[in-house]
Design a protein around this motif. Structure first.
Motif, PDB file in Angstrom:
ATOM      1  N   LEU A 131      62.024  87.941 -67.953  1.00 22.79           N
ATOM      2  CA  LEU A 131      62.237  86.505 -67.740  1.00 22.79           C
ATOM      3  C   LEU A 131      63.657  86.119 -68.083  1.00 22.79           C
ATOM      4  CD1 LEU A 131      59.345  84.409 -69.391  1.00 22.79           C
ATOM      5  CD2 LEU A 131      59.740  84.804 -66.950  1.00 22.79           C
ATOM      6  N   GLY A 132      64.210  85.173 -67.335  1.00 22.87           N
ATOM      7  CA  GLY A 132      65.442  84.492 -67.736  1.00 22.87           C
ATOM      8  C   GLY A 132      65.043  83.108 -68.219  1.00 22.87           C
ATOM      9  N   LEU A 133      66.010  82.368 -68.703  1.00 17.64           N
ATOM     10  CA  LEU A 133      65.714  81.029 -69.223  1.00 17.64           C
ATOM     11  C   LEU A 133      66.576  80.015 -68.484  1.00 17.64           C
ATOM     12  CD1 LEU A 133      64.309  79.310 -71.485  1.00 17.64           C
ATOM     13  CD2 LEU A 133      66.285  79.838 -72.936  1.00 17.64           C
ATOM     14  N   GLY A 134      65.949  79.011 -67.907  1.00 16.86           N
ATOM     15  CA  GLY A 134      66.721  77.940 -67.258  1.00 16.86           C
ATOM     16  C   GLY A 134      67.366  77.047 -68.311  1.00 16.86           C
ATOM     17  N   GLU A 135      68.454  76.391 -67.935  1.00 14.01           N
ATOM     18  CA  GLU A 135      69.129  75.510 -68.896  1.00 14.01           C
ATOM     19  C   GLU A 135      68.208  74.389 -69.363  1.00 14.01           C
ATOM     20  OE1 GLU A 135      72.957  74.201 -67.344  1.00 14.01           O
ATOM     21  OE2 GLU A 135      73.369  76.226 -66.625  1.00 14.01           O
ATOM     22  N   ASN A 136      67.255  74.015 -68.506  1.00 17.95           N
ATOM     23  CA  ASN A 136      66.306  72.958 -68.901  1.00 17.95           C
ATOM     24  C   ASN A 136      64.993  73.546 -69.437  1.00 17.95           C
ATOM     25  OD1 ASN A 136      65.104  73.942 -66.617  1.00 17.95           O
ATOM     26  ND2 ASN A 136      65.184  72.042 -65.438  1.00 17.95           N
ATOM     27  N   GLY A 137      65.025  74.841 -69.759  1.00 18.07           N
ATOM     28  CA  GLY A 137      63.832  75.478 -70.337  1.00 18.07           C
ATOM     29  C   GLY A 137      62.872  76.025 -69.302  1.00 18.07           C
ATOM     30  N   HIS A 138      63.280  76.011 -68.023  1.00 18.06           N
ATOM     31  CA  HIS A 138      62.316  76.524 -67.035  1.00 18.06           C
ATOM     32  C   HIS A 138      62.187  78.044 -67.128  1.00 18.06           C
ATOM     33  CE1 HIS A 138      65.622  76.677 -63.693  1.00 18.06           C
ATOM     34  NE2 HIS A 138      65.321  77.922 -63.991  1.00 18.06           N
ATOM     35  N   ILE A 139      61.015  78.516 -66.770  1.00 12.28           N
ATOM     36  CA  ILE A 139      60.781  79.961 -66.642  1.00 12.28           C
ATOM     37  C   ILE A 139      60.235  80.166 -65.231  1.00 12.28           C
ATOM     38  CG2 ILE A 139      60.573  80.670 -69.059  1.00 12.28           C
ATOM     39  CD1 ILE A 139      57.557  80.266 -68.902  1.00 12.28           C
ATOM     40  N   GLY A 140      60.731  81.207 -64.538  1.00 12.20           N
ATOM     41  CA  GLY A 140      60.493  81.259 -63.089  1.00 12.20           C
ATOM     42  C   GLY A 140      61.160  80.012 -62.542  1.00 12.20           C
ATOM     43  N   PHE A 141      60.448  79.282 -61.699  1.00  4.45           N
ATOM     44  CA  PHE A 141      60.960  77.966 -61.277  1.00  4.45           C
ATOM     45  C   PHE A 141      60.012  76.880 -61.785  1.00  4.45           C
ATOM     46  CE2 PHE A 141      63.876  79.418 -57.645  1.00  4.45           C
ATOM     47  CZ  PHE A 141      65.008  78.859 -58.217  1.00  4.45           C
ATOM     48  N   ASN A 142      59.357  77.144 -62.904  1.00  4.93           N
ATOM     49  CA  ASN A 142      58.459  76.140 -63.478  1.00  4.93           C
ATOM     50  C   ASN A 142      59.285  75.120 -64.246  1.00  4.93           C
ATOM     51  OD1 ASN A 142      55.598  77.152 -62.928  1.00  4.93           O
ATOM     52  ND2 ASN A 142      56.648  78.988 -63.704  1.00  4.93           N
ATOM     53  N   GLU A 143      59.471  73.983 -63.607  1.00  7.26           N
ATOM     54  CA  GLU A 143      60.333  72.945 -64.156  1.00  7.26           C
ATOM     55  C   GLU A 143      59.605  72.160 -65.262  1.00  7.26           C
ATOM     56  OE1 GLU A 143      63.297  73.138 -63.423  1.00  7.26           O
ATOM     57  OE2 GLU A 143      63.808  72.940 -61.301  1.00  7.26           O
ATOM     58  N   PRO A 144      60.373  71.431 -66.082  1.00  5.84           N
ATOM     59  CA  PRO A 144      59.735  70.614 -67.122  1.00  5.84           C
ATOM     60  C   PRO A 144      58.636  69.736 -66.514  1.00  5.84           C
ATOM     61  CG  PRO A 144      62.096  70.632 -67.445  1.00  5.84           C
ATOM     62  CD  PRO A 144      61.841  71.356 -66.148  1.00  5.84           C
ATOM     63  N   GLY A 145      57.517  69.692 -67.214  1.00  2.00           N
ATOM     64  CA  GLY A 145      56.388  68.887 -66.741  1.00  2.00           C
ATOM     65  C   GLY A 145      55.334  69.718 -66.021  1.00  2.00           C
ATOM     66  N   THR A 146      55.666  70.991 -65.701  1.00  2.00           N
ATOM     67  CA  THR A 146      54.679  71.860 -65.038  1.00  2.00           C
ATOM     68  C   THR A 146      53.525  72.127 -65.999  1.00  2.00           C
ATOM     69  OG1 THR A 146      56.498  72.985 -63.909  1.00  2.00           O
ATOM     70  CG2 THR A 146      54.365  74.066 -63.844  1.00  2.00           C
ATOM     71  N   ARG A 147      52.311  72.077 -65.456  1.00  2.00           N
ATOM     72  CA  ARG A 147      51.138  72.311 -66.317  1.00  2.00           C
ATOM     73  C   ARG A 147      51.133  73.757 -66.825  1.00  2.00           C
ATOM     74  NH1 ARG A 147      46.066  69.148 -65.009  1.00  2.00           N
ATOM     75  NH2 ARG A 147      45.134  71.034 -65.872  1.00  2.00           N
ATOM     76  N   PHE A 148      50.747  73.918 -68.073  1.00  2.00           N
ATOM     77  CA  PHE A 148      50.695  75.257 -68.663  1.00  2.00           C
ATOM     78  C   PHE A 148      49.627  76.131 -67.991  1.00  2.00           C
ATOM     79  CE2 PHE A 148      52.611  73.773 -72.967  1.00  2.00           C
ATOM     80  CZ  PHE A 148      53.887  74.094 -72.522  1.00  2.00           C
ATOM     81  N   ASP A 149      48.636  75.486 -67.338  1.00  2.00           N
ATOM     82  CA  ASP A 149      47.593  76.304 -66.691  1.00  2.00           C
ATOM     83  C   ASP A 149      47.902  76.546 -65.208  1.00  2.00           C
ATOM     84  OD1 ASP A 149      47.125  73.817 -65.626  1.00  2.00           O
ATOM     85  OD2 ASP A 149      45.027  73.681 -66.279  1.00  2.00           O
ATOM     86  N   SER A 150      49.168  76.329 -64.804  1.00  2.00           N
ATOM     87  CA  SER A 150      49.506  76.476 -63.388  1.00  2.00           C
ATOM     88  C   SER A 150      49.516  77.943 -62.955  1.00  2.00           C
ATOM     89  CB  SER A 150      50.882  75.855 -63.109  1.00  2.00           C
ATOM     90  OG  SER A 150      51.844  76.429 -63.963  1.00  2.00           O
ATOM     91  N   ARG A 151      49.122  78.141 -61.698  1.00  2.00           N
ATOM     92  CA  ARG A 151      49.222  79.468 -61.065  1.00  2.00           C
ATOM     93  C   ARG A 151      50.304  79.363 -59.982  1.00  2.00           C
ATOM     94  NH1 ARG A 151      46.108  82.811 -64.264  1.00  2.00           N
ATOM     95  NH2 ARG A 151      46.469  84.290 -62.580  1.00  2.00           N
ATOM     96  N   THR A 152      50.477  80.406 -59.185  1.00  2.00           N
ATOM     97  CA  THR A 152      51.553  80.396 -58.187  1.00  2.00           C
ATOM     98  C   THR A 152      51.474  79.129 -57.330  1.00  2.00           C
ATOM     99  OG1 THR A 152      51.526  82.796 -58.142  1.00  2.00           O
ATOM    100  CG2 THR A 152      52.577  81.698 -56.266  1.00  2.00           C
ATOM    101  N   HIS A 153      52.606  78.439 -57.215  1.00  2.00           N
ATOM    102  CA  HIS A 153      52.599  77.157 -56.505  1.00  2.00           C
ATOM    103  C   HIS A 153      53.975  76.850 -55.909  1.00  2.00           C
ATOM    104  CE1 HIS A 153      54.022  76.277 -60.563  1.00  2.00           C
ATOM    105  NE2 HIS A 153      54.554  75.159 -60.114  1.00  2.00           N
ATOM    106  N   VAL A 154      53.991  75.834 -55.059  1.00  2.00           N
ATOM    107  CA  VAL A 154      55.259  75.354 -54.495  1.00  2.00           C
ATOM    108  C   VAL A 154      55.801  74.296 -55.440  1.00  2.00           C
ATOM    109  CG1 VAL A 154      56.333  74.178 -52.531  1.00  2.00           C
ATOM    110  CG2 VAL A 154      54.438  75.763 -52.146  1.00  2.00           C
ATOM    111  N   VAL A 155      57.110  74.369 -55.686  1.00  2.00           N
ATOM    112  CA  VAL A 155      57.703  73.425 -56.627  1.00  2.00           C
ATOM    113  C   VAL A 155      58.904  72.736 -55.986  1.00  2.00           C
ATOM    114  CG1 VAL A 155      59.141  75.234 -57.669  1.00  2.00           C
ATOM    115  CG2 VAL A 155      58.617  73.241 -58.993  1.00  2.00           C
ATOM    116  N   LYS A 156      59.079  71.467 -56.321  1.00  2.00           N
ATOM    117  CA  LYS A 156      60.308  70.770 -55.911  1.00  2.00           C
ATOM    118  C   LYS A 156      61.316  70.997 -57.029  1.00  2.00           C
ATOM    119  CE  LYS A 156      61.834  66.025 -54.730  1.00  2.00           C
ATOM    120  NZ  LYS A 156      63.121  66.457 -54.249  1.00  2.00           N
ATOM    121  N   LEU A 157      62.462  71.544 -56.685  1.00  2.00           N
ATOM    122  CA  LEU A 157      63.452  71.868 -57.722  1.00  2.00           C
ATOM    123  C   LEU A 157      64.128  70.602 -58.242  1.00  2.00           C
ATOM    124  CD1 LEU A 157      65.019  75.005 -55.988  1.00  2.00           C
ATOM    125  CD2 LEU A 157      63.271  74.938 -57.766  1.00  2.00           C
ATOM    126  N   THR A 158      64.391  70.578 -59.524  1.00  2.00           N
ATOM    127  CA  THR A 158      65.087  69.417 -60.093  1.00  2.00           C
ATOM    128  C   THR A 158      66.567  69.500 -59.682  1.00  2.00           C
ATOM    129  OG1 THR A 158      65.684  70.600 -62.095  1.00  2.00           O
ATOM    130  CG2 THR A 158      63.612  69.370 -62.159  1.00  2.00           C
TER     131      THR A 158
END
Ligand code: GLP
Length: 245
Positions: A131-158
Motif C-alpha cells: 500500500l501507498g498512502l495518499g496525502e489525504n489518508g486515502h488507501i487505494g483510491f478510497n477517499e475520505p468518507g469511504t465506508r470501512f465495509d466497502s468492497r471494490t467500487h467506482v469512486v469519484k476522485l477528490t
C-alpha cells in the motif's frame, strides 16, 4: 502496527523488496496485492534486479492491483495496467493471466467491480498487500468518507487526489475524474499489509496515521485494526513530522 524506519527512499525500497522476495521464495503460489503511484517504483526496480541476478521465480504468483482509472485505455501511458507492465511485469517471469487489474474501460463498471470481487474471492485471499498512502489518508483510491465495509467500487476522485496525480498527465483536465478501487474491506482482507510512506508531502498524513483518531475521514486509520501491518517509512517523512523515530 510494526514500524520500520529506513534512512532513505532507496533503503525503504530495498527493505520492502527483501520482505517480498523472502515471501515469494517461501510460497511460490503467493498472492500479492500490488500498488501503483510513485512510492513503490523503486521496490519494483529491486524486484527486477533480484530477478535478473537470482532468478527468483514469479511463475506461480498471482497479483491483484488496488485500482485503475476509469476511461483510460489499457495501453494509455497513465493507465495502471501500463504502469505495471512497464515497471514490473514485463521484466519478470510472471504469467500475465495470473495478474489482475480492474478494467476502467468496462462497459458496465458496476459489473466489473462485482467480477473483481469474485476473482479476489476465488483466488485470494491476498497474502501480502502493498500500500501507498495518499496525502489525504486515502488507501487505494478510497477517499475520505469511504465506508470501512466497502468492497471494490467506482469512486469519484477528490480534487486534492486529482491534483496530487496531475504530475503524470499533460494537463489537469486529462486527469480522470473517476476510478475503480478495491474497497477498504477488500484491502483489510489481506493476511498482511505493507504500507510504504516516503516523501515530505506525506509527513502530515503519517502524523495523522500515528496520532490521529480512528475515523472514516482518514481512511488509513483502519489499518490500526488489522492484525498484521508493517509500515516502512524514511527520513524524508520523519524529518518533516513531529514523530520521533
Ligand atoms: C494514488 C494511488 C494510490 C497510491 C497513492 C499514493 O492516488 N491510487 O494507490 O498509493 O495515491 O501515491 P504516490 O505513491 O504516488 O504518492
Amino acid at each position: 502496527m510494526d514500524i520500520i524506519t529506513a534512512n532513505t527512499y532507496d533503503d525503504l525500497s530495498q527493505v520492502a523488496a527483501e520482505i517480498l522476495i523472502k515471501k515469494v521464495k517461501q510460497n511460490p503460489n503467493l498472492v500479492i496485492g500490488m500498488a501503483t503511484g510513485s512510492t513503490p517504483t523503486k521496490l519494483y526496480e529491486y524486484l527486477i534486479k533480484d530477478y535478473k541476478e537470482n532468478r527468483t521465480s514469479y511463475q506461480g504468483i498471482t497479483t491483484f492491483n488496488l485500482d485503475e482509472y476509469v476511461g483510460l485505455d489499457k495501453n494509455d501511458s497513465n493507465s495502471y495496467f501500463e504502469y505495471m507492465n512497464r515497471n514490473l511485469f514485463k521484466h519478470i517471469n510472471i504469467c500475465i493471466e495470473n495478474t489482475h487489474i480492474p478494467n476502467g474501460k468496462a462497459e458496465d463498471l458496476e459489473e466489473e467491480c462485482r467480477n473483481y470481487e469474485q476473482k479476489l474471492h476465488d483466488k485470494g485471499p491476498i497474502d501480502i498487500q502493498i500500500l501507498g498512502l495518499g496525502e489525504n489518508g486515502h488507501i487505494g483510491f478510497n477517499e475520505p468518507g469511504t465506508r470501512f465495509d466497502s468492497r471494490t467500487h467506482v469512486v469519484k476522485l477528490t480534487e486534492s487526489t486529482r491534483k496530487a496525480n496531475a504530475r503524470f498527465f499533460k494537463t489537469m483536465e486529462d486527469v480522470p475524474s473517476h476510478a475503480i478501487t478495491m474497497g477498504i474491506d477488500s484491502i483489510m482482507n489481506a493476511k498482511e499489509i505493507l504500507l510504504l510512506v516516503s516523501g515530505k508531502n506525506k509527513a502530515k498524513a503519517y502524523e495523522q496515521l500515528m496520532n490521529g483518531s480512528f475515523s472514516d475521514t482518514f481512511p488509513a486509520s483502519i489499518l490500526k485494526k488489522h492484525p498484521c501491518v508493517r509500515i516502512i517509512t524514511d527520513n524524508t517523512v520523519l524529518q518533516n513530522s513531529s514523530i520521533i523515530a
